[in-house]
Design an enzyme around this catalytic site. Structure first.
Site, PDB file in Angstrom:
ATOM      1  N   HIS A 170       1.225   2.168   4.296  1.00 39.56           N
ATOM      2  CA  HIS A 170       0.287   3.285   4.232  1.00 39.56           C
ATOM      3  C   HIS A 170       0.423   4.067   5.538  1.00 39.56           C
ATOM      4  CE1 HIS A 170      -3.535   5.501   4.105  1.00 39.56           C
ATOM      5  NE2 HIS A 170      -3.710   5.118   2.854  1.00 39.56           N
TER       6      HIS A 170
ATOM      7  N   HIS B 220     -10.851  -2.417   1.074  1.00 34.83           N
ATOM      8  CA  HIS B 220     -11.055  -1.090   0.467  1.00 34.83           C
ATOM      9  C   HIS B 220     -11.801  -1.127  -0.862  1.00 34.83           C
ATOM     10  CE1 HIS B 220      -9.407   3.282   0.567  1.00 34.83           C
ATOM     11  NE2 HIS B 220     -10.699   3.172   0.803  1.00 34.83           N
TER      12      HIS B 220
ATOM     13  N   LYS C  44      -6.152  -5.343   3.943  1.00 39.32           N
ATOM     14  CA  LYS C  44      -6.955  -4.161   3.588  1.00 39.32           C
ATOM     15  C   LYS C  44      -7.792  -4.432   2.340  1.00 39.32           C
ATOM     16  CE  LYS C  44      -6.238   0.508   1.769  1.00 39.32           C
ATOM     17  NZ  LYS C  44      -5.353   1.679   1.770  1.00 39.32           N
TER      18      LYS C  44
ATOM     19  N   CYS D  13      -5.910   4.230  -3.835  1.00 40.47           N
ATOM     20  CA  CYS D  13      -6.158   2.851  -3.397  1.00 40.47           C
ATOM     21  C   CYS D  13      -7.324   2.104  -4.063  1.00 40.47           C
ATOM     22  CB  CYS D  13      -6.410   2.837  -1.892  1.00 40.47           C
ATOM     23  SG  CYS D  13      -5.013   3.360  -0.896  1.00 40.47           S
TER      24      CYS D  13
ATOM     25  N   ASP E 245       0.839  -1.195   0.000  1.00 40.25           N
ATOM     26  CA  ASP E 245       0.000   0.000   0.000  1.00 40.25           C
ATOM     27  C   ASP E 245       0.878   1.251   0.000  1.00 40.25           C
ATOM     28  OD1 ASP E 245      -2.141   1.666   0.158  1.00 40.25           O
ATOM     29  OD2 ASP E 245      -2.910   0.882   2.056  1.00 40.25           O
ATOM     30  N   ASP E 246       0.660   2.120  -0.965  1.00 40.03           N
ATOM     31  CA  ASP E 246       1.415   3.382  -1.049  1.00 40.03           C
ATOM     32  C   ASP E 246       2.924   3.120  -1.021  1.00 40.03           C
ATOM     33  OD1 ASP E 246      -1.149   4.337  -0.880  1.00 40.03           O
ATOM     34  OD2 ASP E 246      -0.770   5.750   0.733  1.00 40.03           O
TER      35      ASP E 246
ATOM     36  N   ARG F  93      -7.251  -1.260  -6.666  1.00 36.98           N
ATOM     37  CA  ARG F  93      -7.640  -2.595  -6.182  1.00 36.98           C
ATOM     38  C   ARG F  93      -8.739  -3.200  -7.054  1.00 36.98           C
ATOM     39  NH1 ARG F  93      -5.531  -2.725  -0.594  1.00 36.98           N
ATOM     40  NH2 ARG F  93      -4.114  -1.001  -0.828  1.00 36.98           N
TER      41      ARG F  93
ATOM     42  N   SER G 190      -8.900   1.746   4.617  1.00 38.54           N
ATOM     43  CA  SER G 190      -7.595   2.239   5.071  1.00 38.54           C
ATOM     44  C   SER G 190      -7.605   2.451   6.584  1.00 38.54           C
ATOM     45  CB  SER G 190      -7.258   3.579   4.406  1.00 38.54           C
ATOM     46  OG  SER G 190      -7.075   3.400   3.039  1.00 38.54           O
TER      47      SER G 190
ATOM     48  N   LYS H  38       2.058   9.461  -5.306  1.00 38.03           N
ATOM     49  CA  LYS H  38       0.624   9.177  -5.149  1.00 38.03           C
ATOM     50  C   LYS H  38      -0.230  10.359  -5.624  1.00 38.03           C
ATOM     51  CE  LYS H  38      -2.743   7.688  -1.646  1.00 38.03           C
ATOM     52  NZ  LYS H  38      -2.954   7.161  -0.301  1.00 38.03           N
TER      53      LYS H  38
ATOM     54  N   ASP I 155      -0.266  -0.880  -4.772  1.00 43.20           N
ATOM     55  CA  ASP I 155      -1.491  -0.289  -5.337  1.00 43.20           C
ATOM     56  C   ASP I 155      -1.288   1.076  -5.978  1.00 43.20           C
ATOM     57  OD1 ASP I 155      -1.108   1.128  -2.933  1.00 43.20           O
ATOM     58  OD2 ASP I 155      -3.243   1.217  -2.471  1.00 43.20           O
ATOM     59  N   ASN I 156      -0.339   1.842  -5.470  1.00 44.32           N
ATOM     60  CA  ASN I 156      -0.075   3.178  -6.037  1.00 44.32           C
ATOM     61  C   ASN I 156       1.238   3.688  -5.468  1.00 44.32           C
ATOM     62  OD1 ASN I 156      -2.590   3.704  -3.842  1.00 44.32           O
ATOM     63  ND2 ASN I 156      -0.771   4.948  -3.488  1.00 44.32           N
TER      64      ASN I 156
HETATM   65 MG    MG Z   1      -2.700   2.994  -1.539  1.00 45.71          MG
END
Ligand code: MG
Length: 504
Positions: A234, A130, A128, A74, A34-35, A78, A155, A307, A286-287
């Site tokens: 994240h 989301h 997660k 996010c 994540d991130d 996903r 999140s 991001k 994811d990003n």
């Molecule tokens: Mg993310």
């Protein structure tokens, strides 16, 4: 064009033969950070991240240099990962889902889990989600093809921070989270088992759940699909006592290290259960990194911004495929995406593809033969895609054309003034074109003046864009369906006053 489609009959035959030679359907472990940016792992050049298990996946597997997610935030990313379709088709835009969102990933979308289920796969998601909660848990993983789920359904900054303390427990985390909503819940399947969740024990719970699931599936001799989208990395970062304050990289490094330890536990369980040679483990993110958090926000390496933006730093990610005995260790520069994971898993398992417009292509050739990609382009949608603006950028072969650029709050604080929120929307006509092989940092747009070769390239890019846009039907926005405060997950639904009474 360096990277071309490989459609030779021999390639098709070899993949067919390869699939039919497998002793039993392969298992899949999909790890989703994540991130986490292009520059965050040791195996992608970070000098002080300690990620020995992820580095092992890269050293003994295939490391992608040109792997993309589909959105710089996010939820949309996903949705694309699990459906093999751009988020614009499934309606997961603009922005992300919240605890009180009415919408979620539409149930008529087909997820990877739903593709594999008819073949007898057991499926589990941990971490997660989301992709929506909804009335009575309408959009939880257990309604989207997963037999089991343990995790936080969104999140972990979507709740008051007061319950998130770092080690030692009296040290509060830095920063602010959402206030005015319920504390963050931990769910097992569709039941809330902790509220607020105890973050210092969370990774242990995730690790135990993941390894128990693998061991139980192996014992029953059932093929399995484990999806582990981690919360770690994240903001706000947390880590339990076994890793807190141990990384030279600081608190982001601690969080990454704790996630990495679970990767190690998963690998050792695959080894102990004899499944390691029959399991494809895939890792990506994811990003891009949330640069506004500064040293606690991840790193996009040599790529521009992070991001929230459609520059490379927001969208290009580490991608690692590991399958001992099947994937020869190495590095690939082929173009690939999270969109391609569903068709690839389906192809390897012998599953039927969903009868919808897919945007992913099977990348088995890249994995098992270090072959060429079937993907020749990649579309970059902003956080708020619309039919008016369509895509912001398009990658074609090694070139990338930006039709629009814009900075983002998430990418603030860097010295590059193109990244922050004050870099307002700019239209580029003709588009800014970069050669990503010679300029991966997108510093030097190519001049088309006196360059008939580039003018012809631009004509091709515009044709690919027009053809793609003709195929794009925007799904109803699930996020514009709005919010209902009564939908927030509460372990004591009848209590009052909310949200403070939701504690168990
Ligand atoms: Mg993310």
């Amino acid at each position: 064009m360096q990277r071309k489609m490989d459609q030779t009959p021999f390639a098709f035959l070899s993949v067919l033969l390869f699939s039919s030679c497998l002793a039993s359907p392969p298992n899949f472990v999909l790890l989703f950070a994540d991130d986490l940016g292009f520059g965050d792992l040791g195996c992608y050049g970070h000098p002080s991240s300690l990620t020995p298990n992820l580095d092992r996946l890269a050293a003994e597997g295939l490391r992608f240099t040109d792997f993309y997610c589909t959105s710089p935030v996010c939820s949309p990313s996903r949705a694309s990962l699990l459906t093999g379709r751009y988020q614009t088709r499934s309606g997961i835009y603009p922005g992300v889902l919240y605890p009180d969102s009415i919408g979620g990933l539409p149930l008529n979308e087909t997820t990877i889990a739903e593709v594999l289920k008819p073949l007898g796969y057991v499926t589990a998601a941990v971490g997660k989600w989301h992709l929506g909660y909804g009335a009575n848990g309408t959009y939880l993983p257990t309604r989207q093809g997963f037999d089991q789920y343990l995790g936080i359904p969104y999140s972990h900054d979507m709740g008051p921070c007061h319950n998130l303390t770092c080690f030692p427990p009296d040290v509060k985390c830095v920063g602010f989270c959402d206030i005015g909503t319920v504390t963050v819940p931990l769910m097992h399947n569709e039941l809330i088992t902790q509220q607020p969740v105890h973050f210092l024990d969370l990774e242990r719970a995730y690790s135990d759940f993941a390894t128990d699931f693998i061991a139980a599936s192996a014992q029953k001799k059932q093929p399995f699909f484990l999806y582990y989208p981690t919360h770690h990395t994240h903001y706000p970062q947390y880590a339990g006592p076994e890793t807190a304050y141990l990384s030279p990289r600081g608190r982001y490094g601690d969080a990454l290290m704790e996630f990495d330890s679970t990767v190690g536990n998963i690998l050792s369980t695959l080894e102990k259960t004899g499944q390691i040679n029959n399991t494809l483990v895939f890792f990506t993110s994811d990003n891009g990194p949330e640069l506004m958090r500064m040293s606690r926000g991840g790193n996009s390496g040599l790529l521009k911004c992070g991001k929230g933006t459609t520059y490379e730093g927001g969208m290009r990610e580490p991608g690692i495929a590991f399958w001992p005995g099947t994937i020869t260790p190495g590095v690939t520069h082929e173009l690939a995406s999270t969109l391609d994971i569903l068709p690839t898993f389906a192809g390897l398992a012998g599953a039927k593809l969903p009868q919808v417009q897919l945007d992913g292509v099977d990348m088995t050739d890249i994995l098992v033969k270090h072959g060429m990609s079937k993907r020749e382009s990649m579309m970059f949608y902003p956080t708020d895609p619309s039919e008016k603006y369509s895509m912001f950028a398009l990658r074609f072969g090694t070139y990338k054309a930006h039709f629009y650029t814009r900075g983002a709050t998430h990418s603030g604080t860097t010295p590059d003034r193109d990244c922050d929120v004050f870099a307002l929307l700019k239209t580029h006509n003709p588009p800014l074109i970069f050669d990503l092989d010679s300029d991966p940092s997108e510093n030097y747009p190519l001049s088309l003046v006196g360059r008939p070769d580039l003018q012809s390239l631009l004509a091709k890019i515009l044709k690919v864009k027009a053809q793609f846009e003709a195929s794009m039907v925007f799904g109803e926005s699930q996020i514009r369906r709005g919010a209902d405060p009564a939908l927030v997950p509460c372990c004591n639904p009848q209590c009052s006053p909310k949200p403070s009474c939701c504690q168990c």
